[in-house]
Scaffold this active site. Structure first.
Site, mmCIF file in Angstrom:
data_model
loop_
_atom_site.group_PDB
_atom_site.id
_atom_site.type_symbol
_atom_site.label_atom_id
_atom_site.label_comp_id
_atom_site.label_asym_id
_atom_site.label_seq_id
_atom_site.Cartn_x
_atom_site.Cartn_y
_atom_site.Cartn_z
ATOM 1 N N ASP A 1 0.804 -1.217 0.000
ATOM 2 C CA ASP A 1 0.000 0.000 0.000
ATOM 3 C C ASP A 1 0.843 1.277 0.000
ATOM 4 O O ASP A 1 1.902 1.345 0.636
ATOM 5 C CB ASP A 1 -0.888 -0.019 1.252
ATOM 6 N N HIS A 2 0.354 2.280 -0.712
ATOM 7 C CA HIS A 2 0.955 3.620 -0.753
ATOM 8 C C HIS A 2 2.459 3.566 -1.070
ATOM 9 O O HIS A 2 3.277 4.151 -0.360
ATOM 10 C CB HIS A 2 0.710 4.381 0.547
ATOM 11 N N ASP B 1 1.419 5.312 -5.342
ATOM 12 C CA ASP B 1 0.940 6.622 -4.901
ATOM 13 C C ASP B 1 1.798 7.756 -5.450
ATOM 14 O O ASP B 1 2.864 8.063 -4.924
ATOM 15 C CB ASP B 1 0.929 6.667 -3.373
ATOM 16 N N HIS C 1 -6.655 10.335 5.881
ATOM 17 C CA HIS C 1 -5.869 9.358 6.612
ATOM 18 C C HIS C 1 -5.652 9.805 8.066
ATOM 19 O O HIS C 1 -5.629 10.992 8.372
ATOM 20 C CB HIS C 1 -4.496 9.173 5.957
ATOM 21 N N GLY D 1 -8.564 6.249 4.116
ATOM 22 C CA GLY D 1 -8.863 7.054 5.291
ATOM 23 C C GLY D 1 -10.198 6.724 5.918
ATOM 24 O O GLY D 1 -10.865 7.592 6.479
#
Length: 285
Positions: free
Chosen positions: A83-84, A105, A182, A211
């Site tokens: 993730d991210h 991201d 987030h 988020g």
């Protein structure tokens, strides 16, 4: 059971007009809690390892291997998602570490730079059989930064821009900025459901809500009914774990065995996951 793939779980949720919970993990206790919570709910789940979590541990492999080991022994389908990710070197470790998907991201860059970087990441991911998610607009709140003002330029995802971005980048899913942030520790976010409706009517890929810890149940349910198929949660688990550990240590000031208070934290996180998974699984439009 064998590892599931994020793409399959999200596609199934989208077809059922529900959403799959995608939960960020930091420690082995997080991993165990997420899987236990999903098993209690009898529903699939996505284990997410963020670039921040990798940075905390100093490398990807230990946490990834722990996640794979727990996931393969689960009674429900479990997928692994990176993730991210901003670092290209980390991105290229995903496939060999057991991940079926990545969220690349570049959302803080300009539209053109975001598109160019995401297209390159998508081309590489697809060459390795990975499902890829991106973000357009900016959810905000990462790395201690304040959330964007709701009316700040670029804070919300523009439907026409999103349609072009998805077509030109080739991503498999899009995280949309519709009012969440987030790292929220209070559940007070109000989502822009009119914008979500426009996005869902414009895009043919699954939509993702980041988020989500700060989003009340009623707002989450409405978002899923409106087209969100993957719901990312992280801070809610940390709140549950920290609260349980604090409560245990307050009641047992002489405690020194971490297994005692970590067990309490793990159980609290599992209950949080069960509640979330049940909520997302019962929503129908």
């Amino acid at each position: 059971m064998p590892l599931a793939t994020t793409g399959d779980l999200v596609a199934r949720a989208a077809a059922d007009r529900t959403a799959v919970a995608a939960v960020n993990v930091i420690t082995l206790e997080h991993v165990e809690a997420v899987v236990a919570g999903a098993e209690s709910a009898g529903a699939p789940v996505v284990l997410q390892v963020s670039e921040n979590a990798v940075r905390f541990h100093g490398r990807l492999a230990p946490l990834a291997r722990a996640a794979v080991a727990v996931a393969e022994r689960a009674d429900v389908p479990v997928a692994l998602h990176l993730d991210h990710v901003k670092d290209g070197t980390l991105l290229r470790q995903a496939a060999d570490a057991g991940f079926s998907s990545v969220m690349y991201d570049a959302s803080t860059l300009s539209y053109t730079e975001n598109l160019d970087a995401t297209r390159a990441a998508a081309d590489w991911a697809h060459s390795r059989g990975l499902w890829i998610e991106a973000e357009l607009g900016e959810v905000g709140g990462k790395n201690g930064e304040p959330p964007l003002d709701a009316h700040a330029p670029g804070a919300r995802t523009d439907p026409a821009e999103a349609r072009a971005f998805v077509a030109d980048s080739g991503v498999d899913a899009l995280a949309v900025a519709i009012g969440s942030s987030h790292a929220m520790t209070s559940r007070t976010a109000v989502l822009d459901h009119d914008l979500l409706k426009a996005l869902a009517g414009t895009l043919e890929v699954p939509l993702v809500l980041h988020g989500s810890s700060g989003v009340p149940d009623s707002e989450l349910a409405a978002a899923v009914a409106g087209g969100i198929a993957k719901v990312n949660v992280g801070t809610a688990l940390n709140i549950a774990m920290t609260g349980a550990v604090r409560e245990y240590l307050a009641a047992h000031p002489d405690a020194v065995d971490p297994r005692r208070y970590l067990a309490e934290g793990r159980e609290a996180m599992a209950h949080t996951v069960t509640d979330l998974v049940r909520l997302l699984g019962r929503v129908t439009s």
